[in-house]
Enzyme design. Structure first.
Site, short mmCIF file in Angstrom:
data_model
loop_
_atom_site.label_atom_id
_atom_site.label_comp_id
_atom_site.label_asym_id
_atom_site.label_seq_id
_atom_site.Cartn_x
_atom_site.Cartn_y
_atom_site.Cartn_z
N CYS A 170 -2.51 -0.21 7.37
CA CYS A 170 -2.17 0.75 7.77
C CYS A 170 -2.09 1.66 8.51
CB CYS A 170 -2.05 0.96 6.42
SG CYS A 170 -1.43 0.63 4.86
N HIS A 173 1.67 -0.93 -0.37
CA HIS A 173 -0.06 0.02 0.08
C HIS A 173 0.71 1.45 -0.33
CE1 HIS A 173 -4.18 -2.31 1.86
NE2 HIS A 173 -4.07 -2.16 0.57
N CYS A 225 -5.81 1.28 5.47
CA CYS A 225 -6.81 0.63 5.74
C CYS A 225 -5.99 0.48 7.67
CB CYS A 225 -6.76 -0.78 4.98
SG CYS A 225 -4.64 -1.05 5.24
N GLU A 265 0.99 3.95 1.86
CA GLU A 265 1.56 4.60 3.29
C GLU A 265 3.00 3.44 3.32
OE1 GLU A 265 -2.87 4.17 3.17
OE2 GLU A 265 -1.84 3.13 2.00
#
Length: 239
Positions: A99, A64, A96, A66
């Site tokens: 993250c 992801h 999410c 992040e």
């Protein structure tokens, strides 16, 4: 890398802003009515008392976006605890829960870093773990807000390769969608049940937004927010 100016130690990234994203990318990623799977991150970093801002962008890879930012931040700089660092994220999707946990871990290791997150949409906002992850981030000192007109305008001017003379012509998304996500974010912060339902049967159909408020929503959400959404009527005092 580090540099010294007027006796003050200044730390900074070893990169420059490589490129602006294209207008069609911005529209595809940040339209609050679309449910695009990938996530785009536009970010700004400021060090200490410097007025200079470092800008860059990122997208999902095998990780992801992040996580990619956290790994890049750790790899490309020498951490200087004495220098405050302000980071602003503009995310097409909210983090999410995994993250969110990673962000909290990153901030605990970098106590001089402050993080403000603006999001265009809420990622799987009915999932209890995602909701708790956002609450945990906020409780740890992270500011999370839904992108509104000023943030869209700022991103268009500073991150998008807009055509000459079109600095004011970013895609004008309906404010109602921003307000719907903002209302749901309040529900998350206040630990209320979801009030926003989003559905779309297939990729080529319109995204449907539906509000379903319970008594707990009316009792807990601040009246000015409900009033702004047209969910309650203003009080009228008769004389």
């Amino acid at each position: 890398a580090t540099s010294e100016k007027s006796g003050e130690l200044i730390c900074h990234f070893d990169f420059i802003f490589l490129r602006r994203i294209e207008p069609w990318e911005f529209e595809g990623f940040f339209d609050p009515r679309e449910l695009r799977k990938e996530t785009c991150l536009l970010y700004e970093i400021q060090w200490g008392t410097s007025h200079k801002t470092w800008r860059n962008s990122g997208k999902n890879t095998t990780n992801h976006v992040e996580i990619n930012f956290i790994e890049k931040f750790a790899a490309e700089r020498q951490y200087c605890p004495s220098i405050r660092c302000s980071i602003t994220w503009f995310l097409s999707w909210s983090p999410c829960w995994e993250c969110s946990n990673a962000i909290r871990g990153f901030l605990s290791q970098h106590p001089s870093v402050t993080l403000v997150i603006y999001v265009a949409r809420l990622f799987w906002h009915t999932d209890p773990q995602n909701r708790q992850g956002l609450r945990d981030l906020i409780n740890s000192g992270v500011t999370i807000q839904i992108m509104t007109v000023p943030e869209y305008d700022h991103c268009w001017r500073n991150f998008v390769n807009y055509p000459p003379g079109k600095e004011d012509h970013w895609p004008r998304y309906p404010v109602l969608w921003m307000k719907l996500y903002a209302l749901e974010l309040h529900c998350i912060i206040l630990n209320l049940p979801p009030c926003l339902k989003i559905s779309r049967r297939n990729q080529h159909q319109l995204t449907l937004f539906r509000l379903t408020l319970q008594d707990c929503h009316y009792q807990t959400i601040p009246p000015p927010i409900l009033l702004d959404m047209g969910l309650i009527q203003p009080l009228v005092t008769w004389r």
